[in-house]
Motif scaffolding. Structure first.
Motif, mmCIF file in Angstrom:
data_model
loop_
_atom_site.group_PDB
_atom_site.id
_atom_site.type_symbol
_atom_site.label_atom_id
_atom_site.label_comp_id
_atom_site.label_asym_id
_atom_site.label_seq_id
_atom_site.Cartn_x
_atom_site.Cartn_y
_atom_site.Cartn_z
ATOM 1 N N UNK A 26 2.813 6.031 -5.974
ATOM 2 C CA UNK A 26 1.562 6.055 -6.690
ATOM 3 C C UNK A 26 0.508 4.811 -6.607
ATOM 4 N N UNK A 27 1.255 3.985 -6.717
ATOM 5 C CA UNK A 27 0.349 2.490 -6.732
ATOM 6 C C UNK A 27 0.053 2.451 -5.444
ATOM 7 N N UNK A 28 0.469 2.382 -4.355
ATOM 8 C CA UNK A 28 -0.012 2.481 -3.124
ATOM 9 C C UNK A 28 -1.269 3.627 -2.739
ATOM 10 N N UNK A 33 -7.151 4.396 -2.244
ATOM 11 C CA UNK A 33 -8.182 5.367 -2.919
ATOM 12 C C UNK A 33 -9.331 4.208 -3.356
ATOM 13 N N UNK A 34 -8.831 3.005 -3.831
ATOM 14 C CA UNK A 34 -9.816 2.008 -4.186
ATOM 15 C C UNK A 34 -10.338 1.172 -2.951
ATOM 16 N N UNK A 35 -9.785 1.360 -2.087
ATOM 17 C CA UNK A 35 -10.094 0.452 -0.809
ATOM 18 C C UNK A 35 -11.088 1.267 0.185
ATOM 19 N N UNK A 36 -11.106 2.474 -0.266
ATOM 20 C CA UNK A 36 -12.189 3.225 0.757
ATOM 21 C C UNK A 36 -13.374 3.090 0.676
ATOM 22 N N UNK A 56 -8.591 -5.938 -6.889
ATOM 23 C CA UNK A 56 -8.428 -4.580 -6.688
ATOM 24 C C UNK A 56 -7.020 -4.271 -6.781
ATOM 25 N N UNK A 57 -6.282 -5.135 -5.910
ATOM 26 C CA UNK A 57 -4.775 -5.071 -5.997
ATOM 27 C C UNK A 57 -4.297 -4.925 -7.334
#
Length: 421
Positions: A26-28, A33-36, A56-57
């Motif tokens: 889930x974390x990955x 999704x945040x990196x898109x 972001x991480x």
């Protein structure tokens, strides 16, 4: 085509998988999704910096511990998310980590933690939106509705989990109660079968012993009487075998042979006649009141009580006569078996071996019935008391008014319609 065949096993596998594996995945997913937005930036967006990537991480990596330390994880993500938004690194359009935090706290957090996170994220989203360049009104509504929906899904998950736990606990309790009921029913049935077999065998063997002892005495002087004694032994044995077959047939649930019902009140005249003819004991049956239909268990118990009382008289009383009295009332049937034998010895104590033992066939003259079982005794009076108690009645045993021994058993007649039904 329904998606249930493949979806249900997938959900079950996720629920039973290692929590760290699921939460790491889930974390990955949240980090991806945040990196898109960084991978496919829009025109005019800020360029990605290493500080922005770390922020972001920080909104995704703590989710690995969301079930082990939910509040600490929520605090870490709650600090990193607005920091990333204010840093313009660039901030994501959706706070993916925040949705997971709100869901997790609503599902797993304590009441004060849930309220704290809901209020904190509502205020935080509002403040962050005010710092955004020319925010649109719909953006406020969208972000606040997203917060509310994530929290609502967590509440639903918590309620469903509590409901499922309650159902499972109730099922376990019902299973334990069912097992206890089954054990009690099995114990009661074993006790009933033991009483039936004791009464049948004790009665038949007593008659056989009496006739076997009398046969050799008259075999030369009165062959006809000796022949009658042997016939009585055979008849008692056949009767015992027939009754044992009935019990064994019930145990085997063999309905194909149509097993006959066990004897009841209507069989008492035949029992009295059999005892008189087989042993020479003068037995009289007396009935007062209007006979009423009895429930099946009570009907069988009445027969067995009289059978056991007469067996005790034959084995231990050295009596010449006995009276079986049936006193009917609208509420109960009172059975009284009185003999003119030697009666109990002593005054309120268990009988010696020359009389009748408290468990085999008699008791002291106390009003409460038989005394404590003596070593080596039978189970006669105990069985009588158990049969009476099982039917809601009571039993007393002791010295008769004119000597001898008396057994008195009161059995509730019950409702007439219930007995007939």
């Amino acid at each position: 085509m329904s998606a249930q065949p493949w979806f249900a096993p997938l959900v079950k596998r996720v629920r039973t998988a290692n929590p760290y594996v699921v939460d790491s995945a889930l974390a990955a997913l949240v980090l991806f999704a945040a990196s898109l937005q960084w991978i496919f930036p829009d025109e005019g967006d800020d360029r990605l910096t290493w500080q922005g990537w770390l922020l972001g991480a920080a909104t995704a990596v703590p989710l690995v511990w969301r079930r082990r330390a939910p509040f600490v994880m929520a605090c870490a993500v709650s600090v990193a998310t607005p920091a990333q938004a204010l840093y313009h690194a660039p901030p994501p359009d959706l706070m993916y980590g925040g949705f997971v935090v709100l869901y997790t706290m609503a599902a797993l957090g304590r009441p004060w933690q849930r309220r704290f996170m809901l209020v904190g994220w509502t205020i935080g989203v509002t403040l962050v939106m005010t710092h955004k360049e020319s925010p649109e009104p719909f953006e406020y509504a969208f972000q606040l509705m997203s917060v509310a929906c994530a929290y609502a899904f967590g509440v639903l998950a918590r309620v469903q989990r509590a409901y499922t736990a309650e159902l499972e606990d109730r099922a376990r309790r019902l299973e334990r109660e069912r097992a206890a009921d089954s054990a009690r029913a099995a114990a009661q049935e074993r006790a009933r079968i033991a009483r039936d077999m004791h009464d049948i065998l004790a009665h038949a063997v007593s008659l056989m012993v009496v006739q076997a002892e009398a046969g050799p005495v008259v075999v030369r002087s009165d062959p006809a009487r000796a022949e009658a004694a042997f016939d009585a032994i055979a008849g008692a044995g056949r009767d015992a075998m027939a009754q044992l077959r009935r019990i064994l047939g019930v145990l085997k649930e063999d309905q194909r042979n149509g097993t006959s019902p066990q004897p009841g009140i209507r069989a008492l005249p035949a029992l009295v006649r059999q005892v008189g003819e087989s042993t020479g004991l003068r037995v009289r049956l007396s009935t007062t009141g209007e006979p009423l239909p009895l429930p099946p268990d009570t009907d069988i118990a009445a027969y067995r009580v009289v059978q056991e009382a007469l067996t005790n008289t034959v084995k231990h009383a050295y009596a010449s006569s006995a009276i079986v009295e049936l006193d009917w009332t609208e509420e109960a049937l009172t059975l009284t078996v009185t003999d003119d034998g030697c009666g109990p010895t002593g005054s309120g104590s268990a009988l010696t071996s020359s009389g009748r033992g408290p468990t085999g066939s008699g008791a002291g003259p106390t009003s409460s019935g038989a005394g404590p079982a003596r070593p080596g005794g039978g189970h006669g009076l105990i069985g009588i008391r158990e049969r009476a108690a099982a039917c809601g009645g009571e039993a007393r045993a002791g010295r008769g008014p004119d000597g001898g021994f008396r057994v008195v058993v009161r059995l509730p007649a019950g409702d007439r319609q219930a007995a007939l039904g």
